[in-house]
Design an enzyme around this catalytic site. Structure first.
Site, mmCIF file in Angstrom:
data_model
loop_
_atom_site.group_PDB
_atom_site.id
_atom_site.type_symbol
_atom_site.label_atom_id
_atom_site.label_comp_id
_atom_site.label_asym_id
_atom_site.label_seq_id
_atom_site.Cartn_x
_atom_site.Cartn_y
_atom_site.Cartn_z
ATOM 1 N N ASP A 139 45.881 -16.134 30.496
ATOM 2 C CA ASP A 139 45.973 -14.753 30.630
ATOM 3 C C ASP A 139 45.917 -13.689 29.001
ATOM 4 O OD1 ASP A 139 47.130 -12.158 30.760
ATOM 5 O OD2 ASP A 139 49.061 -12.855 30.568
ATOM 6 N N VAL A 140 44.548 -13.661 28.372
ATOM 7 C CA VAL A 140 44.690 -13.018 27.617
ATOM 8 C C VAL A 140 45.684 -12.005 27.168
ATOM 9 C CG1 VAL A 140 41.856 -13.457 28.446
ATOM 10 C CG2 VAL A 140 43.005 -10.963 28.599
ATOM 11 N N TYR A 164 39.664 3.359 30.271
ATOM 12 C CA TYR A 164 38.149 2.240 30.186
ATOM 13 C C TYR A 164 37.369 2.443 28.976
ATOM 14 C CZ TYR A 164 34.854 -1.231 32.461
ATOM 15 O OH TYR A 164 34.469 -2.105 32.166
HETATM 16 P P1 NAD Z 1 35.811 -8.729 38.108
HETATM 17 O O1 NAD Z 1 36.863 -8.530 38.232
HETATM 18 O O2 NAD Z 1 34.728 -8.978 38.750
HETATM 19 O O3 NAD Z 1 35.987 -10.508 37.003
HETATM 20 C C1 NAD Z 1 37.389 -10.029 36.031
HETATM 21 C C2 NAD Z 1 38.184 -11.467 35.802
HETATM 22 O O4 NAD Z 1 38.860 -11.223 34.891
HETATM 23 C C3 NAD Z 1 38.652 -12.516 36.435
HETATM 24 O O5 NAD Z 1 38.327 -13.023 37.255
HETATM 25 C C4 NAD Z 1 39.871 -11.819 36.768
HETATM 26 O O6 NAD Z 1 40.987 -12.841 37.020
HETATM 27 C C5 NAD Z 1 39.731 -12.055 35.103
HETATM 28 N N1 NAD Z 1 41.125 -11.754 34.185
HETATM 29 C C6 NAD Z 1 41.609 -10.429 34.281
HETATM 30 N N2 NAD Z 1 42.659 -10.118 33.817
HETATM 31 C C7 NAD Z 1 42.799 -11.609 32.793
HETATM 32 C C8 NAD Z 1 43.841 -11.431 32.594
HETATM 33 N N3 NAD Z 1 44.831 -10.693 31.558
HETATM 34 N N4 NAD Z 1 43.322 -13.264 31.539
HETATM 35 C C9 NAD Z 1 42.173 -13.475 31.467
HETATM 36 N N5 NAD Z 1 41.455 -13.201 32.617
HETATM 37 C C10 NAD Z 1 41.910 -11.997 33.450
HETATM 38 O O7 NAD Z 1 35.490 -8.345 36.686
HETATM 39 P P2 NAD Z 1 33.270 -7.933 35.885
HETATM 40 O O8 NAD Z 1 32.750 -7.046 36.310
HETATM 41 O O9 NAD Z 1 32.493 -9.304 36.490
HETATM 42 O O10 NAD Z 1 34.576 -7.647 34.888
HETATM 43 C C11 NAD Z 1 33.683 -8.675 33.501
HETATM 44 C C12 NAD Z 1 33.566 -7.989 31.812
HETATM 45 O O11 NAD Z 1 32.734 -6.734 32.680
HETATM 46 C C13 NAD Z 1 34.431 -7.003 32.018
HETATM 47 O O12 NAD Z 1 35.118 -6.831 31.296
HETATM 48 C C14 NAD Z 1 33.982 -4.924 32.625
HETATM 49 O O13 NAD Z 1 34.673 -4.798 32.106
HETATM 50 C C15 NAD Z 1 32.815 -5.791 32.076
HETATM 51 N N6 NAD Z 1 31.795 -4.868 32.952
HETATM 52 C C16 NAD Z 1 31.182 -4.997 33.860
HETATM 53 C C17 NAD Z 1 30.627 -3.968 34.458
HETATM 54 C C18 NAD Z 1 30.523 -3.886 36.182
HETATM 55 O O14 NAD Z 1 30.027 -2.842 36.390
HETATM 56 N N7 NAD Z 1 30.695 -4.718 36.948
HETATM 57 C C19 NAD Z 1 29.791 -3.120 33.969
HETATM 58 C C20 NAD Z 1 30.003 -3.117 32.258
HETATM 59 C C21 NAD Z 1 31.142 -3.680 31.432
#
Ligand code: NAD
Length: 288
Positions: free
Chosen positions: A62-63, A154
């Site tokens: 948990d970050v 965000y």
């Molecule tokens: P996702 O929801 O598919 O995956 C995120 C993962 O982070 C999940 O497995 C979740 O359990 C984990 N997580 C959440 N809170 C946590 C915590 N407190 N401690 C440890 N793990 C935790 O999301 P994603 O789309 O893969 O996003 C990953 C990163 O990319 C994020 O930082 C997001 O902001 C960034 N991002 C996503 C997009 C998009 O369009 N999907 C675009 C730009 C940036």
């Protein structure tokens, strides 16, 4: 680790159970790295690690529990050796207008998307700087350069990740430790559930971002735009100013995409998961 090969390197990825983190773990494995993923969802992280094979390690993380985050990094180093690359990827994106956002939702985003990235970066520098090598990859977003309605906090956290990483880049000069920041456009993961695709705005795949991260880290690039065209567009559009930029966003419908998603039924499961994503941050107390 600028311009270094990834073969045999130890890579730790936060939020690696699914989405961009899982795809990046797979891409790092293909590049020959030893990978550890940490995630709130240990069951899914374990499944993801097993599907990648080799000595891929899954650990509970948990970050927002900062001492726990430090212990995660210690555990990775004990199992795999000194961390060469830390990817601060865990993040959440609740979609709501600012006036509808609770202080808890604000605090949760700050805790996961920004404070944890700062903590992870500091811990990585503490470990890498004495060795004179290592690389940190912080996942921001294209929304770290452009504001969009219904994701104001965000955007604030992602602008924060970019500014923070840029400042650390200066501090790291001459140390042998590098830092990159990743700015992906919209990606098809659970985080974007309910976001409609349009003719002009196509969602990327997590693999697109993963490949960008691997190539960018290998090249030692600071800003890793995915797709790379976004970076060129951003630099090209800058001199035209805000009004032209706003018109372009409206023209392609990117602002409406996010606004529409704030009412989408398909987001319910994601929003519920995101609302439970910061158990270590004592959000209630922080916002009293
Ligand atoms: P996702 O929801 O598919 O995956 C995120 C993962 O982070 C999940 O497995 C979740 O359990 C984990 N997580 C959440 N809170 C946590 C915590 N407190 N401690 C440890 N793990 C935790 O999301 P994603 O789309 O893969 O996003 C990953 C990163 O990319 C994020 O930082 C997001 O902001 C960034 N991002 C996503 C997009 C998009 O369009 N999907 C675009 C730009 C940036």
């Amino acid at each position: 680790m600028a311009r270094a090969e990834l073969r045999g390197k130890v890579v730790a990825i936060t939020g690696g159970a699914r989405g961009i983190g899982a795809a990046t773990a797979a891409a790092m494995r293909r590049a020959g790295a030893k990978v550890a993923i940490g995630d709130l969802d240990l069951d899914l992280a374990t499944q993801t690690a097993a599907s990648l094979g080799g000595d891929t390690t899954a650990l509970a993380l948990d970050v927002t529990d900062l001492p726990g985050f430090t212990r995660f990094l210690d555990e990775v180093e004990q199992r795999l050796g000194p961390i060469d690359v830390l990817i601060n990827n865990a993040g959440i994106m609740p979609v709501n207008l600012l006036l509808d956002e609770s202080p808890q939702t604000t605090a949760r985003q700050l805790a996961i998307n920004l404070h944890a990235v700062i903590h992870g970066t500091r811990e990585a520098v503490r470990r890498m700087q004495p060795r004179g090598s290592g690389h940190i990859v912080n996942v921001s977003s294209a929304l770290g350069k452009t504001g969009m309605p219904a994701v104001a906090t965000y955007c604030g956290t992602k602008f924060g990740v970019l500014g923070f990483s840029d400042a650390v880049r200066h501090e790291l000069k001459g140390t042998g430790v590098g830092i990159s920041v990743v700015l992906p456009g919209m990606v098809r993961t659970e985080l974007t559930a309910g976001l409609p695709e349009s003719r002009l705005v196509k969602l990327l795949t997590p693999e697109d971002v993963a490949n960008g991260i691997v190539a960018g880290a290998r090249a030692g690039r600071f800003e890793i735009h995915v797709p790379r065209l976004n970076g060129w567009m951003e630099r090209f559009m800058r001199p035209f100013g805000q009004r032209v930029g706003d018109r372009l966003i409206t023209l392609v419908g990117a602002d409406r995409m996010v606004l529409e998603a704030s009412h989408a039924q398909e987001r319910r499961a994601y929003e519920a998961r995101a609302a439970a994503s910061a158990p270590g941050a004592e959000i209630e107390e922080a916002t009293r």
